[in-house]
Design an enzyme around this catalytic site. Structure first.
Site, short mmCIF file in Angstrom:
data_model
loop_
_atom_site.label_atom_id
_atom_site.label_comp_id
_atom_site.label_asym_id
_atom_site.label_seq_id
_atom_site.Cartn_x
_atom_site.Cartn_y
_atom_site.Cartn_z
CG LEU A 172 10.82 -11.84 3.51
CD1 LEU A 172 12.41 -11.81 3.33
CD2 LEU A 172 10.35 -12.12 5.10
CB SER A 173 6.49 -6.64 2.44
OG SER A 173 6.07 -5.27 2.36
NE ARG A 200 3.78 0.29 2.20
CZ ARG A 200 4.23 0.65 1.07
NH1 ARG A 200 4.31 -0.41 -0.12
NH2 ARG A 200 4.23 1.85 0.65
CG HIS A 214 15.31 -5.19 -0.17
ND1 HIS A 214 14.80 -4.91 0.84
CD2 HIS A 214 14.84 -4.44 -1.16
CE1 HIS A 214 13.75 -4.31 0.61
NE2 HIS A 214 13.80 -3.86 -0.44
CD GLN A 245 7.99 -2.16 -8.19
OE1 GLN A 245 7.32 -1.07 -7.70
NE2 GLN A 245 8.99 -2.79 -7.73
O1 PAF Z 1 9.96 -1.90 -5.33
C1 PAF Z 1 10.55 -0.66 -4.69
O2 PAF Z 1 10.98 -0.87 -3.87
C2 PAF Z 1 10.15 0.57 -5.54
O3 PAF Z 1 8.94 0.38 -6.10
C3 PAF Z 1 11.22 0.87 -6.43
C4 PAF Z 1 11.27 -0.17 -7.65
C5 PAF Z 1 12.74 1.03 -5.84
C6 PAF Z 1 11.06 2.21 -7.16
O4 PAF Z 1 11.02 3.28 -6.32
#
Ligand code: PAF
Length: 285
Positions: free
Chosen positions: A188-189, A191, A38, A157
């Site tokens: 990195l995740s 989860r 992030h 996504q």
């Molecule tokens: O990638 C994510 O964290 C989610 O799928 C997102 C894009 C915030 C939508 O909830």
């Protein structure tokens, strides 16, 4: 708390709608539990907005994208840590609505992801991408951002968000951000924190398999060779149960004889579903 005076936290849709827009605005949409992946998104979005621009971060664990029995209830929530990272990376606003406000009326209008939403992740998670695209479209409208950064880690996504923005003429520039990896190669995740130490060691077979795929393609292998090499690599650890291994074009269509392709892997490691992917380059298929 490192939060600068200028970083505000908005919790309601009404306050978000009322936020005056003064500058170029970039958004990073998250479900919280922020990690260095992030951070890379925040940096890319801040770079796009420039020092004077606005950087918005949304923190919302979206119930629409979880099926019954998935990890919605235990999804990690790390609010204070998330705020600190947003402040460190120069966020101007954090928008963290609650689910009742986001979906206060019956949300019976959803974005249909089309055929690309029904393959790969869409097979084991049939309504997942409708949930993702619906909340992303809603957050784009609410935040009125000019650009939004998404990671290549969730490649399907990202591809679907680009298609939605293009096909629905949503005036948002989508910024793709490369995958961030730990020192052992694992993407990195949020989860990853579900993994035990042994599962974590086994999970390294995913990035190792991607390295093998890249080398096989570069060494003249065809799609079947790449897939066979990845399958072999993943069987090294018994706890790793592959879901799918796919070689596609960069847009997730069929791979072409030239240009960039993509290898996608999904596997369950001790009950935790992990995704990884990489670009492949080759001369012939
Ligand atoms: O990638 C994510 O964290 C989610 O799928 C997102 C894009 C915030 C939508 O909830």
């Amino acid at each position: 708390m490192l939060r600068p005076m200028s970083m505000q936290v908005i919790k309601t849709l009404a306050d978000m709608r009322a936020l005056p827009k003064q500058q170029r605005r970039a958004v990073v949409m998250t479900m919280g539990a922020l990690h260095d992946g992030h951070r890379a998104l925040l940096r890319r979005a801040r770079q796009w907005a420039g020092p004077e621009g606005e950087l918005l971060v949304t923190v919302f664990v979206n119930p629409l994208q979880f099926a019954a029995g998935e990890d919605f209830d235990r999804y990690p929530r790390t609010w204070q840590h998330d705020l600190s990272m947003c402040a460190e990376e120069g966020a101007t606003t954090v928008f963290a609505p609650d689910a009742d406000d986001m979906f206060s009326s019956d949300q019976d209008i959803v974005v249909d992801p089309g055929p690309l939403g029904k393959v790969f992740e869409g097979i084991s998670r049939p309504n997942h991408f409708a949930g993702v695209l619906t909340v992303v479209a809603k957050l784009m409208n609410l935040t009125r951002a000019d650009a939004a950064a998404f990671g290549e880690k969730d490649y399907q996504q990202l591809t679907l968000i680009k298609r939605m923005v293009q096909q629905l003429e949503i005036p948002v520039e989508v910024l793709s951000v490369p995958i961030e990896r730990d020192a052992d190669g694992l993407a990195l995740s949020s989860r990853n924190q579900y993994l035990s130490a042994a599962e974590r060691r086994a999970a390294r077979t995913l990035p190792a398999a991607l390295e093998v795929a890249i080398a096989t393609a570069a060494g003249g292998g065809v799609v079947a060779d790449v897939i066979a090499a990845v399958e072999k690599e993943l069987t090294v650890a018994e706890v790793v149960v592959p879901d799918y291994i796919a070689v596609t074009g960069a847009d997730l269509g069929p791979p072409t004889r030239q240009g960039e392709a993509r290898i996608l892997i999904a596997a369950t490691v001790g009950g935790t579903r992990l995704l990884d992917n990489a670009a492949l380059r080759w001369e012939t298929l």
